[in-house]
Design a protein around this motif. Sequence first.
Motif, PDB file in Angstrom:
ATOM      1  N   ILE A  25     -44.803 -30.193  48.162  1.00 54.75           N
ATOM      2  CA  ILE A  25     -45.288 -29.238  47.713  1.00 54.75           C
ATOM      3  C   ILE A  25     -46.618 -28.861  49.211  1.00 54.75           C
ATOM      4  O   ILE A  25     -47.544 -28.488  49.643  1.00 54.75           O
ATOM      5  N   SER A  29     -47.732 -27.106  51.949  1.00 53.42           N
ATOM      6  CA  SER A  29     -49.413 -26.032  51.965  1.00 53.42           C
ATOM      7  C   SER A  29     -50.066 -26.630  53.402  1.00 53.42           C
ATOM      8  O   SER A  29     -50.550 -25.697  53.575  1.00 53.42           O
ATOM      9  N   THR A 354     -43.060 -23.219  49.330  1.00 49.36           N
ATOM     10  CA  THR A 354     -43.911 -23.714  49.182  1.00 49.36           C
ATOM     11  C   THR A 354     -44.114 -22.289  50.677  1.00 49.36           C
ATOM     12  O   THR A 354     -45.989 -21.856  50.532  1.00 49.36           O
TER      13      THR A 354
END
Length: 738
Positions: A25, A29, A354
């Motif tokens: 994640i 990101s 993500t």
Amino acid sequence: MTDPAITYSPAPRYNAAAKRALNDILGGSAASVLTVTFGLSYALLIFAGPLSPYLSYGIAATFVSSAVLAAIVALGSSLPFAVAAPDSSTAAVTGILAASVVERIEAANLSTPLLSPVLITLGLSTVLTGMVLCGLGLTRMGRAIRYVPYPVVGGFLGATGLLIVMGAIRVIADHPVQFTTLLRFTNGTTLLELAAACAMALVLYLTWHRSRSPFGLPIILVAGVLTAHLAFWVTGVSLGEARALGWTFQPPPQAAFMVPWHTDALIHYPWFAVPDLLGNLVAVIFVTASSTLFNTTGIEVAVHREANLERELNVTGAANMLTGALGGYAGCVSISRSILNFSSGGRGRLSGLTVAAMSLLMLAVAPDLLGFIPKFVLGGLLLYLGADQLHKWIIESRKRLSKLEYLSLIAIIAIIVAWGFVPGILIGVIIGCATFAFSAARVESIKYSFDGSEYRSSLDRSRDDQEVLLAHGGKIQGLNLQSYLFFGSANRLYQHVKRLLQERPACRYLLFDFKLVTGVDSSAAYSFAQIKRSAHDLGVELILVHLSAAAEKVLRSSDFIGEGVTIIPELDHALEWCENEIISQHQGLAQEEASLRDWFARLLESESDADELIRRCQRIEVGAGEIIVRAGDPADSMHFILDGRVGIMVPADDDRTTRVRSLGRYTTIGEMGLVSQAPRSATIQAEVDSVLYVLNTHQFDAIKDEDPALSHKLLTYFVSVMAERLTFANRTIAVLRR
């Protein structure tokens, strides 16, 4: 029995899984930051000029494309951490395609709104691109793109960099870079905006270009936005006035997602313009395919992981087909975002998911955000991306390419910018092939050369034979050939052989070793035919070694293989055959010289005089029917007939000749002319293959001056020969008078 104190706890497994998910994640990101930032700039690049009123639809298409590409590639890629999205190269050619559609509609003066035809064109091109990518993956033909000459690929990508720079200028100044619009760039505000964008690009180069920090880019862009608004506040310019002056973007409406496949839109689509768009469509397919392959290879090198190229093409193709069906545009795996994700700890498929989630989130946030961003910030980002691409292919490639390849790369960039992608690709491939042919022709086709005195067969020979080969091994000359033989390299080989035969006149056997030759074309066969003619004129036998069946077929088609050309499978056997021929010839010459010495010794009653006379004579071989001297020629020599038979011919009626005498071995002819130096009274012709030793007037005069005793013996011999022939003539006359 089990020990109740020993229990199994799944906590470590869950902790490791949670840690991996958290890393994915975080990595996703970090990659999302680049995807969002680049996505806004790509939307501005494609939906610029007449399409700027539809920017909200462009933003929606951009982030829908990013979400779909990121999700499907994350789920199916052979590299689980790979991140896909529209790329700078694919966005550049997509922008050219969209601008071409607008130009065709405006040229036809159609009242059709621009949005639907543009979205249909982008969707169709993306679906078709996906189908081609899947076809390349399923047929395993994707690797064929790697056979495209490197300067062509470099010129293509360099041209996309230049187009990105030109698109950035269009985003900043609201009009394209053309000769007709150059005066608009003299406006003070426009010049200031361009200067601010260049400053922004320079800041990106000096900071983010060198560090590549995942959060460095957004920090720099936010700093640029804050600096611009601070400057507006200091100068007393409100946000509305800044928008009116063109410093900031007009806030587009909320991002509107629209699938363009409506019956009415398809009916009113300008299908007449499709043939004119084919060139740009090919460019989109080519750039997407090449970017997929090259970016995947770059990721492999960077992270030391091996990818399945066919699988990458299939997955990227499926992602593009779904993207096109939803009204998006083409994209591929991104090397910068994938490596950033990997460096941030992302290793699994959750990273790409993500990025997809963040892209969908931007559908609601992006329009409001864009209304506060000055043009020079995103324009500067586009300038940096285009300039970075240009620097890579125009500056850095100069170190990797030869001068000719580099000039062809620059020419391809100029052709693409002037005439379009398809002419650039076609002319670039032609230039690349011509460059390759020229470069390959300069590659030496001869790996090394040798002669029989230094390189011999593996056969153990007697000391006498070794001495013969040491003295006469130079008659064997060998050339070890290499690479592919075609018109350029084969012609250089022919010129080399001509020089070799001139420099080594003793050569009688010329070996060509084809072991390292990868192929022979028909033009090379013509050069070998020229080599055969030159060798035949000098009495040189050609031997071909390690000749493949394909090369033999080509050489036979040109009538090269035939008399005077021998094929032997192995080099060692070929050398043995040539050595046997030389030893056999030498043994024959040794026997011949012994026979000649015995004859001269009996004739002169001295072995030393015989050796001296042999030294003064020149050996010649004549074939049956060959004229040795002609009647009327100067009598400048005499002949010792060691082997064979010659006839003395005199003119007869009807231009015929009649033989008046025939002379066999161990006889002489022409001695009377040598002494009297009168013109030849008859023609001397070989009746069979013969071996003669010639004593010319210069050597005869030298004998008279340097060795009077030998001269006296020769004259005595000449008198005895003439006396015998006179006696024979008298007996013949007496018989005829009976």
